[in-house]
Write a protein that holds these residues in place. Structure first.
Motif, PDB file in Angstrom:
ATOM      1  N   SER A  62       5.984   3.974  -2.015  1.00 58.79           N
ATOM      2  CA  SER A  62       5.484   4.788  -3.123  1.00 58.79           C
ATOM      3  C   SER A  62       4.059   4.347  -3.407  1.00 58.79           C
ATOM      4  O   SER A  62       3.650   3.274  -2.972  1.00 58.79           O
ATOM      5  CB  SER A  62       6.372   4.524  -4.348  1.00 58.79           C
ATOM      6  OG  SER A  62       5.652   4.556  -5.542  1.00 58.79           O
ATOM      7  N   SER A  63       3.323   5.118  -4.159  1.00 59.97           N
ATOM      8  CA  SER A  63       2.041   4.589  -4.660  1.00 59.97           C
ATOM      9  C   SER A  63       2.326   3.742  -5.902  1.00 59.97           C
ATOM     10  O   SER A  63       3.489   3.593  -6.320  1.00 59.97           O
ATOM     11  CB  SER A  63       1.070   5.738  -4.959  1.00 59.97           C
ATOM     12  OG  SER A  63       1.440   6.365  -6.154  1.00 59.97           O
ATOM     13  N   GLY A  64       1.306   3.222  -6.508  1.00 54.75           N
ATOM     14  CA  GLY A  64       1.475   2.344  -7.664  1.00 54.75           C
ATOM     15  C   GLY A  64       2.228   3.014  -8.804  1.00 54.75           C
ATOM     16  O   GLY A  64       2.984   2.354  -9.539  1.00 54.75           O
ATOM     17  N   THR A  65       2.051   4.302  -8.964  1.00 57.86           N
ATOM     18  CA  THR A  65       2.716   5.032 -10.050  1.00 57.86           C
ATOM     19  C   THR A  65       4.236   4.867  -9.969  1.00 57.86           C
ATOM     20  O   THR A  65       4.918   4.772 -10.987  1.00 57.86           O
ATOM     21  CB  THR A  65       2.320   6.525  -9.998  1.00 57.86           C
ATOM     22  OG1 THR A  65       0.893   6.608 -10.059  1.00 57.86           O
ATOM     23  CG2 THR A  65       2.916   7.317 -11.145  1.00 57.86           C
ATOM     24  N   GLY A  66       4.765   4.839  -8.758  1.00 54.49           N
ATOM     25  CA  GLY A  66       6.204   4.608  -8.585  1.00 54.49           C
ATOM     26  C   GLY A  66       6.597   3.229  -9.096  1.00 54.49           C
ATOM     27  O   GLY A  66       7.710   3.043  -9.603  1.00 54.49           O
ATOM     28  N   GLU A 142      -8.411  -1.803 -16.077  1.00 50.14           N
ATOM     29  CA  GLU A 142      -8.519  -0.345 -16.195  1.00 50.14           C
ATOM     30  C   GLU A 142      -9.585   0.123 -15.217  1.00 50.14           C
ATOM     31  O   GLU A 142     -10.790  -0.084 -15.424  1.00 50.14           O
ATOM     32  CB  GLU A 142      -8.850   0.030 -17.644  1.00 50.14           C
ATOM     33  CG  GLU A 142      -9.107   1.486 -17.905  1.00 50.14           C
ATOM     34  CD  GLU A 142      -8.068   2.455 -17.337  1.00 50.14           C
ATOM     35  OE1 GLU A 142      -8.366   3.036 -16.269  1.00 50.14           O
ATOM     36  OE2 GLU A 142      -6.986   2.651 -17.933  1.00 50.14           O
ATOM     37  N   THR A 143      -9.109   0.752 -14.144  1.00 45.14           N
ATOM     38  CA  THR A 143      -9.993   1.101 -13.033  1.00 45.14           C
ATOM     39  C   THR A 143     -10.962   2.229 -13.399  1.00 45.14           C
ATOM     40  O   THR A 143     -12.007   2.383 -12.782  1.00 45.14           O
ATOM     41  CB  THR A 143      -9.132   1.527 -11.825  1.00 45.14           C
ATOM     42  OG1 THR A 143      -7.996   0.664 -11.750  1.00 45.14           O
ATOM     43  CG2 THR A 143      -9.880   1.438 -10.526  1.00 45.14           C
ATOM     44  N   ALA A 144     -10.610   3.028 -14.391  1.00 46.21           N
ATOM     45  CA  ALA A 144     -11.470   4.163 -14.751  1.00 46.21           C
ATOM     46  C   ALA A 144     -12.734   3.720 -15.479  1.00 46.21           C
ATOM     47  O   ALA A 144     -13.762   4.394 -15.406  1.00 46.21           O
ATOM     48  CB  ALA A 144     -10.689   5.147 -15.623  1.00 46.21           C
ATOM     49  N   VAL A 169       2.860  -5.608 -16.984  1.00 40.62           N
ATOM     50  CA  VAL A 169       1.425  -5.581 -16.670  1.00 40.62           C
ATOM     51  C   VAL A 169       1.153  -4.697 -15.458  1.00 40.62           C
ATOM     52  O   VAL A 169       1.768  -4.862 -14.405  1.00 40.62           O
ATOM     53  CB  VAL A 169       0.888  -7.013 -16.421  1.00 40.62           C
ATOM     54  CG1 VAL A 169      -0.585  -6.973 -16.060  1.00 40.62           C
ATOM     55  CG2 VAL A 169       1.096  -7.883 -17.657  1.00 40.62           C
ATOM     56  N   ASP A 170       0.234  -3.751 -15.653  1.00 44.21           N
ATOM     57  CA  ASP A 170      -0.290  -2.978 -14.534  1.00 44.21           C
ATOM     58  C   ASP A 170      -1.403  -3.823 -13.903  1.00 44.21           C
ATOM     59  O   ASP A 170      -2.472  -3.991 -14.488  1.00 44.21           O
ATOM     60  CB  ASP A 170      -0.839  -1.641 -15.056  1.00 44.21           C
ATOM     61  CG  ASP A 170      -1.587  -0.855 -13.982  1.00 44.21           C
ATOM     62  OD1 ASP A 170      -1.931  -1.440 -12.937  1.00 44.21           O
ATOM     63  OD2 ASP A 170      -1.838   0.346 -14.199  1.00 44.21           O
ATOM     64  N   GLY A 171      -1.088  -4.371 -12.726  1.00 38.64           N
ATOM     65  CA  GLY A 171      -2.088  -5.174 -12.021  1.00 38.64           C
ATOM     66  C   GLY A 171      -2.525  -4.469 -10.749  1.00 38.64           C
ATOM     67  O   GLY A 171      -2.904  -5.106  -9.773  1.00 38.64           O
ATOM     68  N   ILE A 172      -2.479  -3.148 -10.786  1.00 36.84           N
ATOM     69  CA  ILE A 172      -2.725  -2.387  -9.548  1.00 36.84           C
ATOM     70  C   ILE A 172      -4.122  -2.648  -9.001  1.00 36.84           C
ATOM     71  O   ILE A 172      -4.298  -2.805  -7.789  1.00 36.84           O
ATOM     72  CB  ILE A 172      -2.446  -0.881  -9.803  1.00 36.84           C
ATOM     73  CG1 ILE A 172      -0.932  -0.697  -9.989  1.00 36.84           C
ATOM     74  CG2 ILE A 172      -2.974  -0.004  -8.671  1.00 36.84           C
ATOM     75  CD1 ILE A 172      -0.471   0.694 -10.377  1.00 36.84           C
ATOM     76  N   SER A 173      -5.127  -2.733  -9.872  1.00 33.24           N
ATOM     77  CA  SER A 173      -6.474  -3.004  -9.346  1.00 33.24           C
ATOM     78  C   SER A 173      -6.954  -4.416  -9.701  1.00 33.24           C
ATOM     79  O   SER A 173      -8.143  -4.679  -9.720  1.00 33.24           O
ATOM     80  CB  SER A 173      -7.474  -1.948  -9.834  1.00 33.24           C
ATOM     81  OG  SER A 173      -7.548  -1.935 -11.244  1.00 33.24           O
ATOM     82  N   SER A 194      -0.517  -1.034  -2.710  1.00 32.85           N
ATOM     83  CA  SER A 194      -1.014  -1.580  -1.443  1.00 32.85           C
ATOM     84  C   SER A 194      -2.497  -1.316  -1.192  1.00 32.85           C
ATOM     85  O   SER A 194      -3.133  -2.039  -0.439  1.00 32.85           O
ATOM     86  CB  SER A 194      -0.195  -0.985  -0.293  1.00 32.85           C
ATOM     87  OG  SER A 194      -0.108   0.421  -0.415  1.00 32.85           O
ATOM     88  N   GLN A 195      -3.043  -0.285  -1.835  1.00 37.57           N
ATOM     89  CA  GLN A 195      -4.353   0.218  -1.395  1.00 37.57           C
ATOM     90  C   GLN A 195      -5.547  -0.400  -2.110  1.00 37.57           C
ATOM     91  O   GLN A 195      -6.657   0.104  -1.996  1.00 37.57           O
ATOM     92  CB  GLN A 195      -4.394   1.746  -1.557  1.00 37.57           C
ATOM     93  CG  GLN A 195      -4.586   2.269  -2.978  1.00 37.57           C
ATOM     94  CD  GLN A 195      -3.311   2.351  -3.803  1.00 37.57           C
ATOM     95  OE1 GLN A 195      -2.345   1.656  -3.526  1.00 37.57           O
ATOM     96  NE2 GLN A 195      -3.305   3.185  -4.831  1.00 37.57           N
ATOM     97  N   LYS A 196      -5.328  -1.497  -2.826  1.00 42.12           N
ATOM     98  CA  LYS A 196      -6.468  -2.096  -3.555  1.00 42.12           C
ATOM     99  C   LYS A 196      -6.730  -3.487  -2.975  1.00 42.12           C
ATOM    100  O   LYS A 196      -7.181  -3.595  -1.851  1.00 42.12           O
ATOM    101  CB  LYS A 196      -6.150  -2.149  -5.046  1.00 42.12           C
ATOM    102  CG  LYS A 196      -5.617  -0.832  -5.609  1.00 42.12           C
ATOM    103  CD  LYS A 196      -6.648  -0.040  -6.320  1.00 42.12           C
ATOM    104  CE  LYS A 196      -6.032   1.211  -6.921  1.00 42.12           C
ATOM    105  NZ  LYS A 196      -7.005   2.134  -7.440  1.00 42.12           N
ATOM    106  N   GLY A 197      -6.389  -4.536  -3.726  1.00 45.51           N
ATOM    107  CA  GLY A 197      -6.681  -5.886  -3.237  1.00 45.51           C
ATOM    108  C   GLY A 197      -5.899  -6.250  -1.987  1.00 45.51           C
ATOM    109  O   GLY A 197      -6.292  -7.154  -1.245  1.00 45.51           O
TER     110      GLY A 197
HETATM  111  C1  LIG Z   1      -5.025   0.529 -12.915  1.00 47.46           C
HETATM  112  C2  LIG Z   1      -4.303   1.599 -12.150  1.00 47.46           C
HETATM  113  N1  LIG Z   1      -3.063   1.921 -12.513  1.00 47.46           N
HETATM  114  C3  LIG Z   1      -2.378   2.875 -11.875  1.00 47.46           C
HETATM  115  C4  LIG Z   1      -2.924   3.566 -10.824  1.00 47.46           C
HETATM  116  C5  LIG Z   1      -2.126   4.609 -10.135  1.00 47.46           C
HETATM  117  O1  LIG Z   1      -1.803   4.126  -8.872  1.00 47.46           O
HETATM  118  P1  LIG Z   1      -1.443   5.092  -7.665  1.00 47.46           P
HETATM  119  O2  LIG Z   1      -2.574   6.049  -7.531  1.00 47.46           O
HETATM  120  O3  LIG Z   1      -1.333   4.131  -6.514  1.00 47.46           O
HETATM  121  O4  LIG Z   1      -0.166   5.747  -7.996  1.00 47.46           O
HETATM  122  C6  LIG Z   1      -4.222   3.262 -10.408  1.00 47.46           C
HETATM  123  C7  LIG Z   1      -4.830   3.991  -9.297  1.00 47.46           C
HETATM  124  O5  LIG Z   1      -5.985   3.900  -9.016  1.00 47.46           O
HETATM  125  C8  LIG Z   1      -4.920   2.251 -11.086  1.00 47.46           C
HETATM  126  O6  LIG Z   1      -6.148   1.928 -10.723  1.00 47.46           O
END
Ligand SMILES: Cc1ncc(COP(=O)(O)O)c(C=O)c1O
Length: 401
Positions: A62-66, A142-144, A169-173, A194-197
């Motif tokens: 899944s992507s991070g959202t999953g 916060e990646t945005a 904790v959202d540690g996706i980025s 998987s697609q960040k660090g």
């Molecule tokens: C901080 C953060 N949370 C959540 C997401 C969503 O992750 P994904 O697009 O892998 O589902 C992202 C994607 O860039 C993100 O940067």
């Protein structure tokens, strides 16, 4: 376009050659008797990236959202109260996901450019004497907006109040790029992608879960199936999966974890900090500012750069792509058109980043933004030069590589 065009969006990031090679392998039998020899050490070593001994790792296709969805649906029940803050597109979307699962979200609005409002969380948690708040959500990076929050401070608030809420904790980025300490910070669920660090293609939600969160799963009643921890636990304990696993991604993950551990996590964090600082020097050299309002929020994985009024930041990114083959991140949602982003995470070094800084400077000038030619490039290159690793021209080469 001839030549290489590395990408400077804040994920997906550039995939190192070693990981591409690891992924390029023949298909394997997911139920082969020796599969656990590969998967069990992989689970163990992924935990090291989260800095967790006690946690349990889950690898969802899944992507991070999953990973967010797994976290919420496994531990909470519809109507449960959680606290979260909205300070960028991703923290905003996590709140939306919670609401769509029927949670009662105390959503704290924060100006975009700031991070998790620890004092506001503290007030809500202190007032919550009957412990109705079941979970506290923190978007670490916060990646945005290019903002990093203080997770340890949120932990301290929970501990000081003796509040039993779970800490998600959202540690996706941030994970695998910025200092992250699952056990020390008492995190109950950490979500990464998987697609960040991790420098892989998108497609894996990498989640680490505390014993306390696993215990909460036993009574949580949010509907779940694909992301059910229980199914994973039942099969993962023997090194297998409840459904077809993305084995090529796992081969890539193995290489990624090896690379991160060989470099050393502290060195990985220091590299990201130094690269980020060079970008920040460039931004100052251009006379521009970051979306992040104060230095305490500065992110070491992504910088969101505010363009002067009268200009559209999307034009910078579009022109950079069309003219120079340079991928920069767009501004999202509330900050669309106001910022463009330079992603500085993953498999990068200073000269790669100099190409992004140079290209961004050229594209800004091309659309008429009045930055002095060479100003950002000079600031960043001087910083990288002065902070470069020491080299002894008279010593042996091998020892210095
Ligand atoms: C901080 C953060 N949370 C959540 C997401 C969503 O992750 P994904 O697009 O892998 O589902 C992202 C994607 O860039 C993100 O940067």
């Amino acid at each position: 376009m001839s030549g290489q065009t590395p990408i400077f969006i804040p994920g997906p990031t550039n995939i190192p050659h070693r990981i591409r090679q690891a992924i390029d392998c023949p298909m394997e039998d997911q139920r082969a008797p020796d599969m656990p020899d590969f998967t069990l050490p992989l689970f163990r070593d992924v935990k090291k990236i989260f800095k967790s001994d006690a946690g349990q790792v889950f690898l969802f296709p899944s992507s991070g959202t999953g990973g967010w969805e797994a976290c919420i649906t496994n531990t909470l029940s519809p109507g449960d109260k959680v606290i979260a803050s909205d300070f960028g597109q991703f923290s905003h979307l996590w709140i939306d996901l919670c609401q769509r699962h029927g949670l009662d979200v105390v959503a704290v609005d924060v100006e975009w450019g700031e991070g998790t409002p620890v004092e506001v969380y503290a007030r809500h948690l202190e007032a919550d004497s009957d412990h109705a708040i079941k979970a506290v959500l923190v978007c670490h990076n916060e990646t945005a907006t290019g903002v990093t929050s203080d997770v340890a401070a949120v932990r301290r608030v929970l501990d000081d109040l003796g509040h039993p809420a779970l800490l998600f904790v959202d540690g996706i980025s941030s994970i695998a790029s910025i200092d992250f300490r699952m056990d020390e910070w008492g995190i109950d669920i950490a979500v990464s992608g998987s697609q960040k660090g991790f420098m892989l293609p998108g497609g894996l939600a990498i989640v680490c879960v505390s014993e306390k969160a696993l215990a909460a799963a036993e009574s949580a009643s949010c509907p779940r199936c694909y992301f059910d921890f229980a199914d994973m636990i039942r099969t993962n304990k023997d090194g297998f999966f409840p459904y077809t696993p993305p084995l090529h991604m796992f081969r890539g993950l193995r290489a990624s974890v090896d690379m991160l551990l060989e470099e050393g996590l502290e060195n990985v964090f220091a590299r990201h900090h130094r690269l980020a600082e060079g970008v920040r020097q460039a931004v100052a050299g251009w006379g521009l500012s970051l979306c992040a309002k104060e230095s305490k929020w500065y992110s070491d994985t992504v910088s969101a750069i505010v363009v002067p009024h009268g200009f559209n930041a999307n034009d910078v990114a579009k022109l950079a792509y069309l003219r120079y083959g340079l991928s920069l991140g767009l501004g999202l949602s509330k900050v669309a058109g106001r910022v463009f982003r330079i992603g500085h995470l993953g498999d990068l070094n200073e000269l790669m980043l100099m190409s992004a800084i140079t290209g961004a400077e050229m594209a800004m000038r091309d659309i008429g933004i009045d930055v002095v030619p060479g100003s950002g490039v000079a600031a960043a290159s001087e910083y990288y030069r002065k902070t470069g690793r020491p080299v002894d021209l008279n010593a042996g080469v091998a020892a210095q590589m």
